[in-house]
Design an enzyme around this catalytic site. Structure first.
Site: not given
Ligand code: ARG
Length: 465
Positions: A160, A281, A287, A294
């Site tokens: 979970h 970024s 970042k 992704e």
């Protein structure tokens, strides 16, 4: 001006197609990728036609030579593809006619585009099964490299996405080696089943010419000719099996990609992606984005989509061939391209990433990850029923939570307040290293088990790649 009728089949047509008809009908924009397979199929067919005396040796020679010229024109980018000629089959044949003249017209004896395209596409998909297998082996090796490095590094195991029990990094990496191993066997199974030749089924009913289907099957590396000509021209199971195997493999890639996204976040810091596989970024200097992971996660949707799309194309088709089936190719091409890209990117990312041993261990040591070990100790050492042990452990977890500490930080007295017989050697099982070392059951997370599995996979991957 009316366009003239198609030179391949225009005998009974007075005029050419409407421009929109040409646009919806033509497949040359994408099926040109089948050129090498189309030419291999045609060469096998021509050689067979000569061997069986259906065409002369001279004509066959001219055809075989001419087809090689066509292939080299296509490879060098000099081939004049034409949408008016609809598809790769007619483009190749028309060019052959320009190159060698009359004998080109004999190539299509005892054949139809229906068995021709079925052969071409099978050969193409068969190659993709091999390519996927090779790429998956490379990914397994990259994962195995990670497993070897951190065979006994402790990390939290999750259920979970909540800390469950400590496991080892090597064990987690090997879980994916297993998944990708099953994917390989799925591609191998599909390949075995698809490796039969439709060539010679002709339009649908077979042919009255004395063809030798075994000869062409063998020349193209198929195990045997398909036994039913109606099935041979209308079956696309092979493409669907490829897409099904690709979809399951893609699902595995997506799960791993998702883990990499989570693990590389500032909240987890389990892994650091190399510069090669991250982006910055334009506004937030801190970042370091796991874009490749992704995009793998996202591209998987196209592969699932292709599977559903082709199932949907096929499900309403009466036997045998219908033009609907031309829609098989773009789906499979797109799925295959994206699967190969995702596999290559994943292999690169996994190979280059660095797991942070210290952060993994710190995370494993929090979240009461050894609560099950405590309960097991109460069962083993004090002879309590597991349910009662579970209850006592729950109370101790609640106490630790109240105090803002972890289980090993409780005092012996605090433990004994829950059960008087608890001894101080209970603390041995509350450490994460002891916890993982104790899980020695076959397939368990103990470093000894993990090393045995690493040895097994190393042998396996070295033996057959
Ligand atoms: N371009 C066609 C396809 O991909 C080739 C087969 C055409 N056959 C036919 N009967 N029109 O399916």
């Amino acid at each position: 001006m009316t366009k003239s009728a198609n030179t391949m089949w225009g005998g009974r047509f007075a005029a050419g197609p409407d421009a929109i008809m040409e646009a919806i009908n033509a497949s040359i924009g994408f099926d040109r990728r089948l050129a090498p397979q189309d030419i291999a199929g045609s060469r096998a067919h021509a050689a067979m036609l000569a061997a069986t005396g259906i065409i002369s040796d001279n004509d066959a020679e001219a055809i075989l030579e001419g087809l090689l010229t066509v292939l080299s024109e296509i490879e060098t980018g000099d081939f004049p593809f034409s949408a008016a000629l609809e598809d790769i089959h007619m483009n190749v044949e028309a060019r052959l006619k320009e190159l060698i003249g009359e004998p080109a017209g004999r190539l299509h004896t005892a054949r139809s585009r229906n068995d021709q395209v079925a052969v071409d596409f099978r050969l193409w998909v068969r190659d993709q099964c091999d390519a996927a297998d090779e790429a998956l082996a490379a990914l397994q090796k990259a994962l195995l490299g990670q497993a070897e490095e951190g065979a006994d590094w402790v990390m939290p195991g999750f259920t979970h996405l909540q800390t469950a029990q400590p496991v080892t990094w090597g064990h987690h990496m090997l879980a994916y080696v297993e998944m990708f191993g099953r994917d390989r066997s799925r591609f191998a199974d599909a390949r075995k089943r698809m490796n039969t030749s439709p060539l010679g089924a002709a339009a649908l009913a077979g042919t009255s010419f004395p063809i030798d289907r075994d000869m062409t099957a063998q020349a193209l590396g198929f195990d045997r000719p398909m036994s039913n000509s109606l099935d041979a021209v209308s079956d696309r199971d092979f493409a669907l099996e490829y897409l099904a195997a690709a979809s399951i493999c893609a699902m595995h890639l997506s799960r791993l990609a998702e883990e990499l996204v989570i693990w590389s976040s500032a909240q987890f810091r389990f892994v650091k992606m190399s510069d090669k596989w991250s982006t910055g970024s334009s506004i937030m200097p801190q970042k370091r984005n796991p874009d490749a992971a992704e995009l793998i996660r996202a591209k998987i949707g196209r592969i699932f989509g292709a599977n559903v799309a082709l199932m949907t194309v096929m499900k309403g088709l009466p036997l045998t061939y219908s033009k609907d089936m031309q829609e098989d190719k773009e789906q499979v091409f797109d799925a295959a391209d994206n699967l190969m890209l995702a596999l290559a990117a994943m292999t690169g990312m996994v190979g280059d990433m660095t797991a942070n041993k210290g952060n993994l261990k710190a995370a494993a040591s929090s979240g009461f990850s050894t609560a099950t070990d405590l309960a097991d100790w109460l069962v083993r050492e004090l002879g309590l029923p597991f349910r009662e042990a579970h209850h006592i452990t729950g109370a101790l977890v609640a106490l630790a939570e109240d105090k803002g500490c972890d289980l090993p930080d409780l005092t012996l007295e605090e433990m004994q307040a829950e059960h008087a017989d608890i001894r101080k050697d209970v603390f041995d099982v509350l450490g994460v290293d002891n916890s993982v070392a104790s899980r020695t059951s076959f397939g368990g997370t103990a470093p000894d088990q993990v090393r045995a599995q690493i040895a097994h996979w190393t042998k396996q991957l070295n033996a057959r790649g």
